[in-house]
Design a protein around this motif. Structure first.
Motif, PDB file in Angstrom:
ATOM      1  N   ASP A  47       0.828  -1.212   0.000  1.00  0.00           N
ATOM      2  CA  ASP A  47       0.000   0.000   0.000  1.00  0.00           C
ATOM      3  C   ASP A  47       0.860   1.259   0.000  1.00  0.00           C
ATOM      4  O   ASP A  47       0.500   2.258  -0.609  1.00  0.00           O
ATOM      5  CB  ASP A  47      -0.890   0.021   1.249  1.00  0.00           C
ATOM      6  N   ASP A  76       0.950   0.398 -13.061  1.00  0.00           N
ATOM      7  CA  ASP A  76      -0.047   1.320 -12.529  1.00  0.00           C
ATOM      8  C   ASP A  76       0.050   1.369 -11.007  1.00  0.00           C
ATOM      9  O   ASP A  76      -0.287   0.410 -10.328  1.00  0.00           O
ATOM     10  CB  ASP A  76      -1.452   0.878 -12.959  1.00  0.00           C
ATOM     11  N   SER A  78      -1.646   3.488  -9.155  1.00  0.00           N
ATOM     12  CA  SER A  78      -2.833   4.179  -8.653  1.00  0.00           C
ATOM     13  C   SER A  78      -3.175   3.665  -7.260  1.00  0.00           C
ATOM     14  O   SER A  78      -3.119   2.465  -6.995  1.00  0.00           O
ATOM     15  CB  SER A  78      -4.040   3.933  -9.563  1.00  0.00           C
ATOM     16  N   GLY A  79      -3.498   4.584  -6.373  1.00  0.00           N
ATOM     17  CA  GLY A  79      -3.882   4.211  -5.017  1.00  0.00           C
ATOM     18  C   GLY A  79      -2.716   3.994  -4.070  1.00  0.00           C
ATOM     19  O   GLY A  79      -2.913   3.846  -2.869  1.00  0.00           O
ATOM     20  N   LYS A  80      -1.508   3.974  -4.593  1.00  0.00           N
ATOM     21  CA  LYS A  80      -0.325   3.792  -3.740  1.00  0.00           C
ATOM     22  C   LYS A  80       0.063   5.127  -3.120  1.00  0.00           C
ATOM     23  O   LYS A  80      -0.101   6.179  -3.722  1.00  0.00           O
ATOM     24  CB  LYS A  80       0.875   3.265  -4.534  1.00  0.00           C
ATOM     25  N   LYS A  81       0.577   5.065  -1.922  1.00  0.00           N
ATOM     26  CA  LYS A  81       1.170   6.226  -1.278  1.00  0.00           C
ATOM     27  C   LYS A  81       2.680   6.033  -1.349  1.00  0.00           C
ATOM     28  O   LYS A  81       3.182   4.939  -1.084  1.00  0.00           O
ATOM     29  CB  LYS A  81       0.701   6.354   0.158  1.00  0.00           C
ATOM     30  N   PRO A 114       0.192   8.157  -8.243  1.00  0.00           N
ATOM     31  CA  PRO A 114       0.235   7.811  -6.815  1.00  0.00           C
ATOM     32  C   PRO A 114       0.273   9.082  -5.971  1.00  0.00           C
ATOM     33  O   PRO A 114       0.538  10.162  -6.481  1.00  0.00           O
ATOM     34  CB  PRO A 114       1.550   7.031  -6.686  1.00  0.00           C
ATOM     35  N   THR A 115       0.023   8.941  -4.687  1.00  0.00           N
ATOM     36  CA  THR A 115       0.012  10.080  -3.764  1.00  0.00           C
ATOM     37  C   THR A 115       1.357  10.201  -3.066  1.00  0.00           C
ATOM     38  O   THR A 115       1.839   9.236  -2.471  1.00  0.00           O
ATOM     39  CB  THR A 115      -1.088   9.884  -2.696  1.00  0.00           C
TER      40      THR A 115
END
Length: 170
Positions: A47, A76, A78-81, A114-115
């Protein structure tokens, strides 16, 4: 929540920093490994991804990252910090201090947006330019200067890992 630390380290300094960060985060860390020992798909298992990268020569990525990043095409995140920490020499290379942070983030941010977490204040560092800056007052992640400010590492790592915990609500 699964958290992994991946790093590239030629001289061992970035590995030492990764060890200290891992120790500070304790059992929150699921995995710690050198970037040359993983496959791109391994990044999808976690995560939160913490990447450690030293700046080499005149603002370049460490060689393991130069080899690894082209393999990420099409991945991809996406959604990973993502949190970054970088090592550099502000005195000897003040015109490109922590540039590798910026080079790495430029590659990662395009992989599904990602964030970024763990931005770190530039206050307390004496440098001229850096591609590793997020804005005028922050780096993209924790900056460590082994050559000139190693006595500050423990305190900075403790503060940064506390910040990471807070940003992740852990």
């Amino acid at each position: 929540m699964s958290i992994a630390i991946f790093f590239g380290s030629t001289t061992g300094n970035t590995m030492d920093a990764a060890d200290a960060i891992s120790e500070a985060l304790g059992d929150l860390i699921t995995r710690k490994a050198e970037i040359c020992d993983i496959e791109p798909a391994d990044l999808l298992k976690y995560d939160v991804l913490i990447f450690g990268v030293p700046t080499w020569n005149i603002g370049e990525l460490q060689i393991d990252y130069e080899d690894f990043l082209p393999e990420l095409k099409g991945l991809d995140l996406s959604g990973k910090k993502i949190a970054l920490f970088g090592l550099g020499d502000a005195y000897g290379y003040g015109d490109n201090f922590l540039d590798a942070l910026g080079l790495l983030w430029d590659e990662l941010k395009g992989l599904g947006s990602p964030t970024l977490i763990g931005k770190w204040p530039t206050k307390g560092y004496d440098f001229d330019e850096s591609k590793g800056k997020y804005d005028e007052d922050h780096f993209l992640g924790l900056g460590l200067d082994v050559e000139n400010q190693s006595e500050m590492h423990s305190e900075r790592i403790e503060q940064w890992t506390t910040q990471i915990r807070n940003e992740l609500a852990l």
